[in-house]
Design a protein around this motif. Structure first.
Motif, PDB file in Angstrom:
ATOM      1  N   LEU A  51       6.559 -21.646  -4.629  1.00 16.20           N
ATOM      2  CA  LEU A  51       6.205 -22.451  -3.479  1.00 16.20           C
ATOM      3  C   LEU A  51       4.710 -22.285  -3.261  1.00 16.20           C
ATOM      4  CD1 LEU A  51       9.281 -21.770  -3.173  1.00 16.20           C
ATOM      5  CD2 LEU A  51       8.934 -22.006  -0.732  1.00 16.20           C
ATOM      6  N   VAL A  52       3.989 -23.390  -3.228  1.00 17.48           N
ATOM      7  CA  VAL A  52       2.547 -23.356  -2.974  1.00 17.48           C
ATOM      8  C   VAL A  52       2.231 -24.378  -1.895  1.00 17.48           C
ATOM      9  CG1 VAL A  52       2.020 -22.664  -5.347  1.00 17.48           C
ATOM     10  CG2 VAL A  52       1.939 -25.068  -4.740  1.00 17.48           C
ATOM     11  N   GLY A  53       1.081 -24.244  -1.282  1.00 25.24           N
ATOM     12  CA  GLY A  53       0.663 -25.212  -0.280  1.00 25.24           C
ATOM     13  C   GLY A  53       0.309 -24.549   1.030  1.00 25.24           C
ATOM     14  N   ASN A  54       0.455 -25.331   2.092  1.00 23.27           N
ATOM     15  CA  ASN A  54      -0.052 -24.895   3.386  1.00 23.27           C
ATOM     16  C   ASN A  54       0.989 -24.142   4.214  1.00 23.27           C
ATOM     17  OD1 ASN A  54       1.620 -26.902   4.503  1.00 23.27           O
ATOM     18  ND2 ASN A  54       0.022 -28.431   4.257  1.00 23.27           N
ATOM     19  N   THR A  55       0.859 -24.195   5.515  1.00 22.90           N
ATOM     20  CA  THR A  55       1.663 -23.396   6.425  1.00 22.90           C
ATOM     21  C   THR A  55       3.160 -23.619   6.273  1.00 22.90           C
ATOM     22  OG1 THR A  55      -0.181 -23.495   7.984  1.00 22.90           O
ATOM     23  CG2 THR A  55       1.923 -22.744   8.860  1.00 22.90           C
ATOM     24  N   LEU A  56       3.568 -24.842   5.946  1.00 21.51           N
ATOM     25  CA  LEU A  56       4.994 -25.112   5.779  1.00 21.51           C
ATOM     26  C   LEU A  56       5.586 -24.215   4.689  1.00 21.51           C
ATOM     27  CD1 LEU A  56       7.491 -26.723   6.508  1.00 21.51           C
ATOM     28  CD2 LEU A  56       6.711 -28.525   4.957  1.00 21.51           C
ATOM     29  N   ALA A  57       4.855 -24.015   3.622  1.00 15.62           N
ATOM     30  CA  ALA A  57       5.308 -23.097   2.564  1.00 15.62           C
ATOM     31  C   ALA A  57       5.179 -21.649   3.029  1.00 15.62           C
ATOM     32  CB  ALA A  57       4.496 -23.322   1.293  1.00 15.62           C
ATOM     33  N   GLU A  58       4.051 -21.315   3.611  1.00 11.36           N
ATOM     34  CA  GLU A  58       3.805 -19.918   3.989  1.00 11.36           C
ATOM     35  C   GLU A  58       4.829 -19.393   4.999  1.00 11.36           C
ATOM     36  OE1 GLU A  58       0.094 -17.236   5.498  1.00 11.36           O
ATOM     37  OE2 GLU A  58       0.633 -18.988   6.687  1.00 11.36           O
ATOM     38  N   ARG A  59       5.188 -20.199   5.972  1.00  7.11           N
ATOM     39  CA  ARG A  59       6.123 -19.752   7.006  1.00  7.11           C
ATOM     40  C   ARG A  59       7.512 -19.465   6.446  1.00  7.11           C
ATOM     41  NH1 ARG A  59       2.732 -17.530   9.528  1.00  7.11           N
ATOM     42  NH2 ARG A  59       1.544 -18.601  11.078  1.00  7.11           N
ATOM     43  N   GLN A  60       7.798 -19.972   5.264  1.00  6.04           N
ATOM     44  CA  GLN A  60       9.085 -19.672   4.650  1.00  6.04           C
ATOM     45  C   GLN A  60       9.149 -18.227   4.167  1.00  6.04           C
ATOM     46  OE1 GLN A  60      10.868 -22.739   2.187  1.00  6.04           O
ATOM     47  NE2 GLN A  60       9.392 -24.183   3.045  1.00  6.04           N
ATOM     48  N   GLN A  61       8.021 -17.531   4.210  1.00  7.00           N
ATOM     49  CA  GLN A  61       8.039 -16.098   3.941  1.00  7.00           C
ATOM     50  C   GLN A  61       8.705 -15.371   5.113  1.00  7.00           C
ATOM     51  OE1 GLN A  61       4.009 -14.862   3.136  1.00  7.00           O
ATOM     52  NE2 GLN A  61       3.749 -16.409   1.569  1.00  7.00           N
ATOM     53  N   VAL A  81      12.349 -16.880  -7.184  1.00 11.55           N
ATOM     54  CA  VAL A  81      11.545 -17.679  -6.265  1.00 11.55           C
ATOM     55  C   VAL A  81      10.403 -16.816  -5.748  1.00 11.55           C
ATOM     56  CG1 VAL A  81      11.541 -19.022  -4.126  1.00 11.55           C
ATOM     57  CG2 VAL A  81      13.575 -19.021  -5.597  1.00 11.55           C
ATOM     58  N   ARG A  82       9.195 -17.354  -5.808  1.00 12.91           N
ATOM     59  CA  ARG A  82       8.011 -16.664  -5.275  1.00 12.91           C
ATOM     60  C   ARG A  82       7.284 -17.620  -4.347  1.00 12.91           C
ATOM     61  NH1 ARG A  82      10.410 -12.969  -6.748  1.00 12.91           N
ATOM     62  NH2 ARG A  82       9.922 -11.514  -8.413  1.00 12.91           N
ATOM     63  N   ASN A  83       6.873 -17.119  -3.207  1.00 11.36           N
ATOM     64  CA  ASN A  83       6.171 -17.932  -2.238  1.00 11.36           C
ATOM     65  C   ASN A  83       4.682 -17.586  -2.287  1.00 11.36           C
ATOM     66  OD1 ASN A  83       5.060 -19.112   0.082  1.00 11.36           O
ATOM     67  ND2 ASN A  83       7.039 -19.068   1.106  1.00 11.36           N
ATOM     68  N   LEU A  84       3.885 -18.533  -2.752  1.00 10.08           N
ATOM     69  CA  LEU A  84       2.434 -18.355  -2.837  1.00 10.08           C
ATOM     70  C   LEU A  84       1.711 -19.214  -1.799  1.00 10.08           C
ATOM     71  CD1 LEU A  84       2.139 -18.489  -6.742  1.00 10.08           C
ATOM     72  CD2 LEU A  84       2.458 -16.480  -5.291  1.00 10.08           C
ATOM     73  N   GLY A  85       2.453 -19.667  -0.768  1.00 15.78           N
ATOM     74  CA  GLY A  85       1.866 -20.513   0.259  1.00 15.78           C
ATOM     75  C   GLY A  85       0.830 -19.769   1.086  1.00 15.78           C
ATOM     76  N   TRP A  86      -0.126 -20.520   1.611  1.00 14.34           N
ATOM     77  CA  TRP A  86      -1.218 -19.937   2.381  1.00 14.34           C
ATOM     78  C   TRP A  86      -1.653 -20.957   3.432  1.00 14.34           C
ATOM     79  CZ3 TRP A  86      -3.512 -15.296   0.267  1.00 14.34           C
ATOM     80  CH2 TRP A  86      -4.569 -14.774   1.017  1.00 14.34           C
ATOM     81  N   SER A  87      -1.637 -20.569   4.689  1.00 13.51           N
ATOM     82  CA  SER A  87      -2.024 -21.492   5.764  1.00 13.51           C
ATOM     83  C   SER A  87      -3.407 -22.066   5.509  1.00 13.51           C
ATOM     84  CB  SER A  87      -2.024 -20.772   7.119  1.00 13.51           C
ATOM     85  OG  SER A  87      -0.724 -20.435   7.482  1.00 13.51           O
ATOM     86  N   GLY A  88      -3.532 -23.338   5.768  1.00  9.41           N
ATOM     87  CA  GLY A  88      -4.829 -23.991   5.632  1.00  9.41           C
ATOM     88  C   GLY A  88      -5.105 -24.559   4.262  1.00  9.41           C
ATOM     89  N   ASP A  89      -4.269 -24.282   3.287  1.00  7.69           N
ATOM     90  CA  ASP A  89      -4.515 -24.816   1.946  1.00  7.69           C
ATOM     91  C   ASP A  89      -4.408 -26.337   1.922  1.00  7.69           C
ATOM     92  OD1 ASP A  89      -4.938 -22.354   0.853  1.00  7.69           O
ATOM     93  OD2 ASP A  89      -3.190 -22.374  -0.465  1.00  7.69           O
ATOM     94  N   THR A  90      -5.253 -26.943   1.126  1.00  9.68           N
ATOM     95  CA  THR A  90      -5.187 -28.366   0.813  1.00  9.68           C
ATOM     96  C   THR A  90      -5.244 -28.470  -0.708  1.00  9.68           C
ATOM     97  OG1 THR A  90      -7.581 -28.746   0.774  1.00  9.68           O
ATOM     98  CG2 THR A  90      -6.482 -28.901   2.936  1.00  9.68           C
ATOM     99  N   PRO A  91      -4.968 -29.635  -1.269  1.00  9.16           N
ATOM    100  CA  PRO A  91      -5.057 -29.731  -2.725  1.00  9.16           C
ATOM    101  C   PRO A  91      -6.449 -29.392  -3.271  1.00  9.16           C
ATOM    102  CG  PRO A  91      -3.899 -31.632  -1.859  1.00  9.16           C
ATOM    103  CD  PRO A  91      -4.436 -30.857  -0.675  1.00  9.16           C
ATOM    104  N   ALA A  92      -7.492 -29.650  -2.481  1.00  7.54           N
ATOM    105  CA  ALA A  92      -8.858 -29.428  -2.959  1.00  7.54           C
ATOM    106  C   ALA A  92      -9.441 -28.077  -2.551  1.00  7.54           C
ATOM    107  CB  ALA A  92      -9.777 -30.531  -2.446  1.00  7.54           C
ATOM    108  N   LEU A  93      -8.819 -27.394  -1.610  1.00 10.00           N
ATOM    109  CA  LEU A  93      -9.414 -26.166  -1.095  1.00 10.00           C
ATOM    110  C   LEU A  93      -8.344 -25.122  -0.824  1.00 10.00           C
ATOM    111  CD1 LEU A  93     -11.995 -24.740  -0.010  1.00 10.00           C
ATOM    112  CD2 LEU A  93     -11.422 -25.712   2.228  1.00 10.00           C
ATOM    113  N   GLN A  94      -8.456 -23.993  -1.500  1.00  9.97           N
ATOM    114  CA  GLN A  94      -7.567 -22.862  -1.263  1.00  9.97           C
ATOM    115  C   GLN A  94      -8.431 -21.605  -1.149  1.00  9.97           C
ATOM    116  OE1 GLN A  94      -6.363 -24.400  -4.689  1.00  9.97           O
ATOM    117  NE2 GLN A  94      -5.761 -26.078  -3.384  1.00  9.97           N
ATOM    118  N   PRO A  95      -9.042 -21.401   0.016  1.00 13.04           N
ATOM    119  CA  PRO A  95      -9.930 -20.250   0.177  1.00 13.04           C
ATOM    120  C   PRO A  95      -9.142 -18.934   0.150  1.00 13.04           C
ATOM    121  CG  PRO A  95      -9.640 -21.377   2.267  1.00 13.04           C
ATOM    122  CD  PRO A  95      -8.925 -22.192   1.233  1.00 13.04           C
ATOM    123  N   ARG A  96      -9.683 -17.961  -0.566  1.00 12.71           N
ATOM    124  CA  ARG A  96      -9.047 -16.647  -0.689  1.00 12.71           C
ATOM    125  C   ARG A  96     -10.104 -15.549  -0.566  1.00 12.71           C
ATOM    126  NH1 ARG A  96      -5.573 -19.820  -0.396  1.00 12.71           N
ATOM    127  NH2 ARG A  96      -3.662 -20.013  -1.598  1.00 12.71           N
TER     128      ARG A  96
END
Length: 176
Positions: A51-61, A81-96
């Protein structure tokens, strides 16, 4: 109004009042229709689902109903199943943080077979002016990940998950 996106998939649309998500959902429906000729996702034994993407994915943690449902529905497949979601992610920007590694690093480390991508909500706040950029960024994201071989053999099967529908009912009910 009823929209048929693919066989066995019907989506009912309510009132056409403008909402931030009213921009993202039709865009994702358009993408779904354009790939309708491709086969449905078929999970294979021992698939590694990311699972990747924004808050919708992350909250499933925190609220893990989806993963639980998936694993209990297909116990014979022995999925990971691994959840790699991170709030605020967009297709163009995944700040870490520094030295955290990019998406490709983590998808390779997890040997991703299937990627469930949760994008669209953050982008919807740009309004209609942001639709073209979201389309471009999402297409580039899909192209990049389709070209990869995270499991060492095949390209990942990618599923785009649209944002949760939102209807402002505060005028009719005592809601925030």
């Amino acid at each position: 109004t009823t929209v048929r996106c693919a066989p066995m998939m019907t989506i009912r649309l309510r009132r056409a009042r403008r909402r931030p998500l009213a921009i993202a959902v039709p865009l994702l429906l358009t993408l779904a229709v354009s790939v309708a000729a491709q086969p449905r996702l078929a999970l294979q034994p021992h698939d590694r689902v990311m699972l990747v993407g924004n808050t919708l994915a992350e909250r499933q943690q925190l609220f893990n109903h989806f993963e639980t449902s998936l694993l209990t529905r297909f116990p014979e497949l022995e999925l990971t199943v691994r959840n790699l979601g991170w709030s605020g992610d967009t297709p163009a920007l995944q700040p870490r943080p520094l030295n955290f590694g990019d998406a490709a690093t983590h998808l390779t480390a997890q040997r991703a077979d299937v990627i469930l991508a949760f994008f669209g909500l953050n982008e919807s706040f740009a309004g209609e002016a942001g639709v073209a950029a979201f389309e471009r960024d999402l297409e580039a994201w899909v192209t990049l990940h389709r070209a990869a071989r995270y499991n060492g053999k095949t390209a990942p099967r990618i599923v785009l998950v649209s944002p949760i529908a939102f209807e402002n009912l505060s005028a009719m009910r005592d809601l925030p």
